[in-house]
Design a protein around this motif. Structure first.
Motif, short mmCIF file in Angstrom:
data_model
loop_
_atom_site.label_atom_id
_atom_site.label_comp_id
_atom_site.label_asym_id
_atom_site.label_seq_id
_atom_site.Cartn_x
_atom_site.Cartn_y
_atom_site.Cartn_z
N TYR A 192 101.62 31.87 20.62
CA TYR A 192 100.41 31.21 20.12
C TYR A 192 100.24 31.56 18.65
O TYR A 192 100.59 32.67 18.22
N ASP A 193 99.68 30.64 17.88
CA ASP A 193 99.51 30.91 16.47
C ASP A 193 98.15 31.55 16.19
O ASP A 193 97.32 31.75 17.10
N ASP A 199 107.80 33.28 26.21
CA ASP A 199 106.80 33.12 27.26
C ASP A 199 107.32 33.79 28.53
O ASP A 199 107.93 33.15 29.38
N VAL A 200 107.08 35.09 28.67
CA VAL A 200 107.67 35.87 29.76
C VAL A 200 106.62 36.46 30.71
O VAL A 200 106.95 37.32 31.53
N PHE A 201 105.36 36.00 30.61
CA PHE A 201 104.30 36.54 31.45
C PHE A 201 103.56 35.43 32.19
O PHE A 201 103.39 34.33 31.68
N LYS A 211 97.84 33.46 29.13
CA LYS A 211 97.34 32.16 28.72
C LYS A 211 96.06 32.39 27.90
O LYS A 211 95.38 33.41 28.10
N PRO A 212 95.72 31.48 27.01
CA PRO A 212 94.53 31.71 26.17
C PRO A 212 93.28 32.06 26.96
O PRO A 212 92.56 33.02 26.62
N GLY A 213 92.99 31.30 28.03
CA GLY A 213 91.79 31.57 28.81
C GLY A 213 91.83 32.92 29.50
O GLY A 213 90.82 33.65 29.53
#
Length: 342
Positions: free
Chosen positions: A57-58, A188-190, A194-196
């Motif tokens: 994510y940026d 993306d290894v989890f 996620k943002p939420g």
């Protein structure tokens, strides 16, 4: 590696099995709750918190995650490629970053097994001691010993467990430490990154720190708010439909039947929802409730979360030799909801 200008590795090797939780606000993370020291909390609240997180994510996305919910300290988001820990050797700063360790253990039979623990740490350092020790070393010795010096002088504030995907666990067995950290920060290894999900984790930690409360999720309990599930839908993230086969050491594909089977005796409404859609609902501030699940080797943590507030209404810790969530765990949740309405 170029991604990490920092000369410090956060991986810590330990012997044995660690007990942790999805979120802890504590002086230490192994054993029982060690309350956060008042002087450390006071010192933390005077810092600017530097967030150094995964590049999947940026900066703008992390700003959206933290906006309005991280209020305990001012903060700054620094890309991992621009971060060097030695640049923040000052009591003016606290650090939030990805971390982990792996454990190779020997069984009584002579066999061995491998465990990987991954997390996000909120921490400070005893900068005075670190600077004093580094100043006495030649450049050659400084490079060799700097990792241990930092690790020996950490001040724990809080930790979030992040649930690694099976493929990453297996590939990490052959990785060196720098490669593991490159993967943590760039891929993306989890399941629960996620943002939420991150928003609710940081929201809970922020609220605990503002109140000066310690928290140890190596426990089972629930709050009166659990009664709301008697009339509200419980959302289940789709990653929970993945079943882990401990014999093959492999995750299955998503299959809703894996969840519907164990929810047969759940007497209230539930809905399986795509992880990204659930994350969006949380980010949009919807007043919903969802199940949050983390497996860290054979330790499992099940929680019910209020997506709007980040509060944890129910928490269940499970250990032993099973790697699965079972119908008895849902039956117990069902029972707690029923009792909370009386």
């Amino acid at each position: 590696m170029k991604l990490f200008k920092r000369s410090v590795t956060l991986l810590v090797f330990i012997i044995g099995f660690s007990s942790m939780a999805q979120i802890s606000v504590s002086n230490k993370y192994i054993g029982g709750l060690s309350k956060l020291k008042k002087e450390n909390l006071s010192k933390f609240k005077k810092t600017e918190t530097i967030f150094v997180l995964s590049t999947i994510y940026d900066k703008l996305e992390y700003e959206a995650i933290l906006k309005d919910i991280w209020t305990v300290t001012p903060y700054k988001i620094i890309p991992a490629s621009e971060f060097s820990k030695v640049d923040y050797l000052s009591d003016k700063y606290s650090i939030v970053e990805l971390g982990g360790h792996k454990v190779n253990s020997t069984m009584a039979s002579g066999g061995s097994y491998y465990s990987l623990f991954t997390y996000i740490d909120v921490k400070m350092y005893n900068n005075k001691k670190i600077n004093s020790k580094l100043s006495k070393l030649s450049p050659k010795k400084r490079k060799k010993k700097i990792n241990g010096i930092f690790n020996d002088n950490e001040i724990n504030i809080a930790r979030i467990l992040i649930f690694p995907k099976d493929e990453f666990i297996h590939t990490s067995m052959g990785y060196d430490m720098n490669s593991i950290f490159t993967t943590l920060y760039t891929e993306d290894v989890f399941f629960n990154y996620k943002p939420g999900f991150l928003r609710n984790y940081f929201q809970k930690i922020n609220n605990l720190l503002k109140k000066g409360e310690s928290y140890w999720l190596y426990r089972n309990d629930h709050t009166p708010g659990l009664r709301n599930l008697a009339s509200k839908t419980l959302y289940i993230p789709s990653y929970m439909t993945i079943k882990y086969d401990s014999w093959r050491g492999k995750d299955s594909e998503e299959n809703e039947e894996n969840i519907t089977k164990i929810f047969k005796k759940y007497n209230y409404k539930f809905e399986i929802i795509a992880d990204d859609l659930l994350s969006d609902k949380i980010m949009n501030g919807e007043n919903i409730y969802y199940l949050r699940y983390v497996r860290m080797n054979a330790e499992r943590f099940l929680q019910v979360v209020n997506a709007k507030t980040g509060e944890i209404l129910y928490r269940k810790y499970m250990s032993g030799f099973s790697y699965k969530l079972k119908s008895k765990h849902i039956t117990e949740l069902n029972s707690k909801i029923r009792k909370s309405t009386k």
